[in-house]
Scaffold this motif. Structure first.
Motif, PDB file in Angstrom:
ATOM      1  N   GLU A   1      53.201  51.715 -13.476  1.00 17.34           N
ATOM      2  CA  GLU A   1      53.125  51.492 -12.026  1.00 17.34           C
ATOM      3  C   GLU A   1      52.782  52.780 -11.288  1.00 17.34           C
ATOM      4  O   GLU A   1      51.898  52.793 -10.435  1.00 17.34           O
ATOM      5  N   SER A   2      53.440  53.879 -11.647  1.00 18.09           N
ATOM      6  CA  SER A   2      53.203  55.126 -10.907  1.00 18.09           C
ATOM      7  C   SER A   2      51.847  55.756 -11.231  1.00 18.09           C
ATOM      8  O   SER A   2      51.211  56.338 -10.362  1.00 18.09           O
TER       9      SER A   2
ATOM     10  N   ARG B   1      50.273  40.915 -17.690  1.00 18.46           N
ATOM     11  CA  ARG B   1      49.834  39.626 -17.145  1.00 18.46           C
ATOM     12  C   ARG B   1      49.339  38.696 -18.260  1.00 18.46           C
ATOM     13  O   ARG B   1      48.265  38.107 -18.174  1.00 18.46           O
TER      14      ARG B   1
ATOM     15  N   GLU C   1      42.867  48.629 -14.851  1.00 18.92           N
ATOM     16  CA  GLU C   1      43.544  49.587 -13.969  1.00 18.92           C
ATOM     17  C   GLU C   1      43.620  50.972 -14.602  1.00 18.92           C
ATOM     18  O   GLU C   1      43.454  51.985 -13.928  1.00 18.92           O
TER      19      GLU C   1
ATOM     20  N   ASP D   1      48.907  51.968 -11.210  1.00 19.01           N
ATOM     21  CA  ASP D   1      49.015  50.855 -10.256  1.00 19.01           C
ATOM     22  C   ASP D   1      49.118  49.492 -10.932  1.00 19.01           C
ATOM     23  O   ASP D   1      48.634  48.486 -10.407  1.00 19.01           O
ATOM     24  N   ILE D   2      49.739  49.465 -12.098  1.00 16.49           N
ATOM     25  CA  ILE D   2      50.029  48.193 -12.762  1.00 16.49           C
ATOM     26  C   ILE D   2      51.480  47.867 -12.412  1.00 16.49           C
ATOM     27  O   ILE D   2      52.390  48.623 -12.750  1.00 16.49           O
ATOM     28  N   ASP D   3      51.679  46.765 -11.720  1.00 21.61           N
ATOM     29  CA  ASP D   3      53.010  46.392 -11.258  1.00 21.61           C
ATOM     30  C   ASP D   3      53.995  46.335 -12.431  1.00 21.61           C
ATOM     31  O   ASP D   3      53.668  45.790 -13.490  1.00 21.61           O
ATOM     32  N   GLU D   4      55.185  46.911 -12.226  1.00 15.49           N
ATOM     33  CA  GLU D   4      56.212  46.931 -13.283  1.00 15.49           C
ATOM     34  C   GLU D   4      56.473  45.545 -13.843  1.00 15.49           C
ATOM     35  O   GLU D   4      56.673  45.381 -15.041  1.00 15.49           O
ATOM     36  N   ASP D   5      56.483  44.547 -12.968  1.00 15.30           N
ATOM     37  CA  ASP D   5      56.786  43.177 -13.401  1.00 15.30           C
ATOM     38  C   ASP D   5      55.663  42.567 -14.232  1.00 15.30           C
ATOM     39  O   ASP D   5      55.877  41.540 -14.883  1.00 15.30           O
ATOM     40  N   ASP D   6      54.472  43.162 -14.195  1.00 19.44           N
ATOM     41  CA  ASP D   6      53.348  42.633 -14.962  1.00 19.44           C
ATOM     42  C   ASP D   6      53.418  43.003 -16.447  1.00 19.44           C
ATOM     43  O   ASP D   6      52.753  42.380 -17.272  1.00 19.44           O
TER      44      ASP D   6
ATOM     45  N   GLU E   1      57.514  51.801 -15.575  1.00 22.32           N
ATOM     46  CA  GLU E   1      57.515  52.747 -14.455  1.00 22.32           C
ATOM     47  C   GLU E   1      56.283  53.654 -14.511  1.00 22.32           C
ATOM     48  O   GLU E   1      55.651  53.932 -13.489  1.00 22.32           O
TER      49      GLU E   1
END
Length: 161
Positions: free
Chosen positions: A113-114, A154, A59, A117-122, A110
């Motif tokens: 993600e912003s 992940r 990403e 595009d890597i999800d915060e939860d990942d 944060e």
């Protein structure tokens, strides 16, 4: 141990080389985050753009470059400048690491993600490794530290800018 040597037969003439390989594999298997730092520093020492480029999350590469090849090209240009300046990493030693605090981890999540595009939860964990580095520039030997940040996204460790 017998099973190990049965699977990986060693010749006495190559014993030292094989022990180095076994140690490198053990480091990468026992502490994959440290393995990423080792791969990065080995790539810096050998000026291996492809080895370093493959340490970044997909990403991040997609957001900053068109593709992996563009990142490799960019690193190769940097390494050409190193060679022009007669700069090289001659050796390194990973000294220690610290985990990012909860606040730092949240801020990094944060940003990932912003910006990428890597999800915060990942984002599971992040570490800063402190690496003692010896360099040579135009025949002048230098000693210093480099901070190398790695992130666990992940369940896989990556290099982070």
């Amino acid at each position: 141990m017998y099973l190990f040597f049965k699977i990986f037969p060693l010749e006495l003439s190559n014993l030292a080389e094989n022990l180095i390989i076994v140690a490198f594999l053990a480091i990468n298997l026992l502490d994959p985050a440290k393995g990423v730092v080792n791969k990065y520093m080995t790539g810096m020492k050998k000026l291996d753009a492809e080895k370093i480029a493959r340490l970044y999350p997909e990403e991040l590469i997609e957001k900053r470059y068109d593709d992996l090849d563009e990142l490799i090209d960019s690193l190769e240009e940097t390494f050409e400048e190193f060679e022009d300046d007669d700069y090289s990493v001659t050796s390194y030693k990973i000294r220690e690491y610290e985990k990012l605090s909860e606040d730092e981890l949240e801020e990094l999540a944060e940003t990932l993600e912003s910006s990428y595009d890597i999800d915060e939860d990942d984002l599971k964990e992040a570490r800063k490794y402190f690496v003692f580095v010896k360099t040579d520039e135009d025949g002048e030997k230098n000693l210093g530290y480099r901070t190398v940040t790695v992130i666990k996204v992940r369940n896989k460790w990556y290099l982070y800018y």
